[in-house]
Write an enzyme that holds these catalytic residues in place. Structure first.
Site, PDB file in Angstrom:
ATOM      1  N   VAL A  20      -6.067   1.640  -1.033  1.00 50.13           N
ATOM      2  CA  VAL A  20      -4.772   1.901  -1.690  1.00 50.13           C
ATOM      3  C   VAL A  20      -4.986   2.649  -3.008  1.00 50.13           C
ATOM      4  O   VAL A  20      -4.301   3.647  -3.290  1.00 50.13           O
ATOM      5  CB  VAL A  20      -4.003   0.574  -1.930  1.00 50.13           C
ATOM      6  CG1 VAL A  20      -2.699   0.837  -2.685  1.00 50.13           C
ATOM      7  CG2 VAL A  20      -3.701  -0.116  -0.597  1.00 50.13           C
ATOM      8  N   GLU A 134       6.545  -3.874  -5.636  1.00 46.21           N
ATOM      9  CA  GLU A 134       7.127  -3.520  -4.327  1.00 46.21           C
ATOM     10  C   GLU A 134       6.082  -3.518  -3.204  1.00 46.21           C
ATOM     11  O   GLU A 134       6.359  -3.929  -2.071  1.00 46.21           O
ATOM     12  CB  GLU A 134       7.766  -2.126  -4.431  1.00 46.21           C
ATOM     13  CG  GLU A 134       8.443  -1.644  -3.171  1.00 46.21           C
ATOM     14  CD  GLU A 134       9.640  -2.498  -2.785  1.00 46.21           C
ATOM     15  OE1 GLU A 134      10.617  -2.544  -3.532  1.00 46.21           O
ATOM     16  OE2 GLU A 134       9.566  -3.147  -1.714  1.00 46.21           O
ATOM     17  N   GLY A 139       4.215  -3.265   2.695  1.00 48.29           N
ATOM     18  CA  GLY A 139       3.710  -1.914   2.425  1.00 48.29           C
ATOM     19  C   GLY A 139       4.758  -0.931   1.940  1.00 48.29           C
ATOM     20  O   GLY A 139       5.333  -1.098   0.867  1.00 48.29           O
ATOM     21  N   ASP A 206      -1.538 -14.516   4.903  1.00 46.35           N
ATOM     22  CA  ASP A 206      -0.967 -13.285   4.349  1.00 46.35           C
ATOM     23  C   ASP A 206       0.567 -13.332   4.428  1.00 46.35           C
ATOM     24  O   ASP A 206       1.276 -13.067   3.446  1.00 46.35           O
ATOM     25  CB  ASP A 206      -1.521 -12.097   5.148  1.00 46.35           C
ATOM     26  CG  ASP A 206      -0.913 -10.772   4.759  1.00 46.35           C
ATOM     27  OD1 ASP A 206      -1.345 -10.196   3.753  1.00 46.35           O
ATOM     28  OD2 ASP A 206       0.006 -10.314   5.455  1.00 46.35           O
ATOM     29  N   LYS A 210       3.709 -13.596   1.428  1.00 46.57           N
ATOM     30  CA  LYS A 210       4.849 -12.670   1.420  1.00 46.57           C
ATOM     31  C   LYS A 210       6.171 -13.435   1.543  1.00 46.57           C
ATOM     32  O   LYS A 210       7.163 -13.089   0.894  1.00 46.57           O
ATOM     33  CB  LYS A 210       4.689 -11.659   2.554  1.00 46.57           C
ATOM     34  CG  LYS A 210       3.504 -10.713   2.323  1.00 46.57           C
ATOM     35  CD  LYS A 210       3.139  -9.931   3.562  1.00 46.57           C
ATOM     36  CE  LYS A 210       1.992  -8.959   3.302  1.00 46.57           C
ATOM     37  NZ  LYS A 210       1.463  -8.347   4.522  1.00 46.57           N
ATOM     38  N   GLY A 312      -1.826   0.140   5.011  1.00 46.05           N
ATOM     39  CA  GLY A 312      -2.429   1.472   5.027  1.00 46.05           C
ATOM     40  C   GLY A 312      -2.378   2.103   3.647  1.00 46.05           C
ATOM     41  O   GLY A 312      -1.506   1.784   2.837  1.00 46.05           O
TER      42      GLY A 312
HETATM   43  N1  HSE Z   1      -3.235  -7.472   6.353  1.00 44.35           N
HETATM   44  C1  HSE Z   1      -1.863  -7.097   6.245  1.00 44.35           C
HETATM   45  C2  HSE Z   1      -1.302  -6.836   7.612  1.00 44.35           C
HETATM   46  C3  HSE Z   1      -1.614  -5.885   5.434  1.00 44.35           C
HETATM   47  O1  HSE Z   1      -1.994  -6.973   8.634  1.00 44.35           O
HETATM   48  O2  HSE Z   1      -0.134  -6.515   7.684  1.00 44.35           O
HETATM   49  C4  HSE Z   1      -1.679  -6.134   3.966  1.00 44.35           C
HETATM   50  O3  HSE Z   1      -0.693  -7.012   3.539  1.00 44.35           O
END
Ligand code: HSE
Length: 443
Positions: A20, A134, A139, A206, A210, A312
């Protein structure tokens, strides 16, 4: 502000130069003139903090002498600090130090926001600077700004999100090819969608971070990752995915944040991450491969869907760059972005109080009274059955023994009542086995 100040570049320090960070530096360098026009002053990268010097980082377009291993020093001489290191430390200390030195911060760090967001907000407010993040959820998809700003006049009632691309890729492959979990993960790894150690993604860590960020913003309450009920997808079998297909559903790993009345009658919120069946007609069902999508329901707005690439280098950099422009504009024109809004202080309810529906398939003995006994267990826990179907067992071994398969879908009930029902029927003599249990969402 003097005429000289007006033309003076805003100093940008970048912490981290991974996938990134590299995209952010490259796109900032390439778009220099447009950024100047959009902001009203040029942006100047004054340094990029990295762990080790000496790698070829020419792709960034940034002069080699601007790379440094001294992040602590770098944050003291910037107007905008962009943190793309990830993890809790040293990211937190560096961000707090940046605030102390008067810099605004743009970060993509979901783990830190989900663990300690209020500390960061408080420090930004104390020093009169901005905190934007953000890129931390989904992403490239503009999602936090809409929640923080565009929907600030509405009441969000529910969020259903596919916020992890890796797990969506794995579940999509299981659905389209009939592959089992392990095989689909191996394929995802071979194609670069899944990490060598896929735990954070497949076990839902993850997505849980979020979900905490989304729930905090949507419900004006403090929610941390530790508050989020989390179940990953490693237990999802090819049979579960087939069962979903038979119901005209797909299995998705969902981050769910919703307003639910608590057992005490007071308003609360349920924040959870788990696999669930959703009907193929639901907009989230069409989200394929590693894409992300977030379905938001709000009282006045109705249903909104946010869709796009959730990971990405360049897609994530797009969100970071949008934040850089926002905070840079504040530097030029004055003002700051929204502060933490946690006034509602809604209680996060335990998973047992979440309201959901279950799909259950069972192998049973095909003889009189079996269906009645199973139905009685549901009634005892006040779980209402919406659909029941009995069919000759799909399994050869069960067929030869006169076995039948019962497929039951419930109406909405508390998760604890549903789990207790499944426990009770699993222990019955007439039940040879429970083939599949999965929550059903999205109706
Ligand atoms: N590892 C995460 C995903 C991306 O697979 O969506 C980064 O938050």
């Amino acid at each position: 502000m003097s005429a000289i100040d007006e033309g003076k570049p805003l100093r940008v320090a970048l912490l981290g130069c991974g996938v990134v960070g590299t995209s952010v530096a490259r796109l900032l360098t390439l778009g220099r003139d447009d950024f100047t026009a959009r902001i009203g002053r040029p942006l100047e990268i004054v340094g990029i903090a990295v762990r080790r010097l000496g790698r070829d980082r020419s792709e960034t377009g940034v002069a080699e002498e601007l790379f440094t291993t001294d992040a602590e020093e770098l944050v003291t001489r910037a107007d905008i600090v962009v943190e793309v290191i990830g993890g809790i430390e040293p990211a937190r200390s560096l961000i707090l130090r940046a605030f102390e030195h008067g810099a605004s911060v743009v970060t993509a760090n979901k783990a830190l926001l989900a663990e300690d967001g209020p500390t960061l907000y408080a420090a930004a407010e104390k020093h009169g600077v901005d905190l934007y993040y953000e890129a931390s959820v989904a992403g490239a998809i503009p999602l936090l700004r809409p929640l923080r700003e565009s929907l600030a006049g509405d009441d969000v009632t529910r969020i259903l999100g596919i916020v992890n691309g890796t797990t969506n890729y794995v579940l999509d492959k299981m659905d389209s090819t009939g592959q089992g979990f392990d095989e689909a993960v191996q394929q995802a790894q071979a194609l670069g969608y899944a990490e060598a150690d896929p735990t954070a993604d497949v076990e839902g860590f993850d997505a849980a971070a979020k979900a905490a960020i989304l729930a905090s913003l949507a419900f004006h309450s403090r929610v941390t990752a530790a508050d989020v009920h989390r179940e990953g997808i490693s237990e999802v079998t090819a049979a579960d995915v087939r069962a979903a297909a038979d119901m005209d559903c797909v299995v998705k790993l969902l981050a769910i944040c919703e307003r639910v009345p608590g057992a005490d009658g007071l308003p609360g919120i349920s924040v959870r991450v788990h696999p669930a069946m959703i009907p193929r007609t639901h907009p989230l069902a069409g989200v394929r491969e590693a894409f992300n999508a977030v379905f938001v329901e709000a009282r006045a707005a109705g249903s909104l869907m946010f869709y796009g690439p959730g990971a990405g280098g360049d897609p994530t950099a797009s969100a970071v760059l949008g934040d850089i422009v926002a905070v840079a504009r504040h530097r030029v024109g004055g003002g700051v972005g929204p502060r933490e809004s946690a006034y509602a202080d809604l209680q996060v309810l335990p998973m047992g109080q979440a309201l959901t529906r279950y799909y259950i398939s069972l192998q049973v003995h095909d003889r009189p009274g079996v269906l009645a006994q199973v139905a009685t267990a549901f009634a005892a826990h006040e779980v209402s059955i919406q659909q029941v179907r009995q069919q000759v067992s799909q399994r050869q071994d069960e067929q030869s023994q006169g076995g039948a398969e019962l497929v039951i879908v419930t109406h909405t009930a508390s998760d604890e009542a549903l789990a207790a029902t499944v426990n009770e029927i699993s222990a019955m003599d007439i039940v040879r086995g429970v083939t599949s249990v999965m929550r059903v969402e999205g109706e």
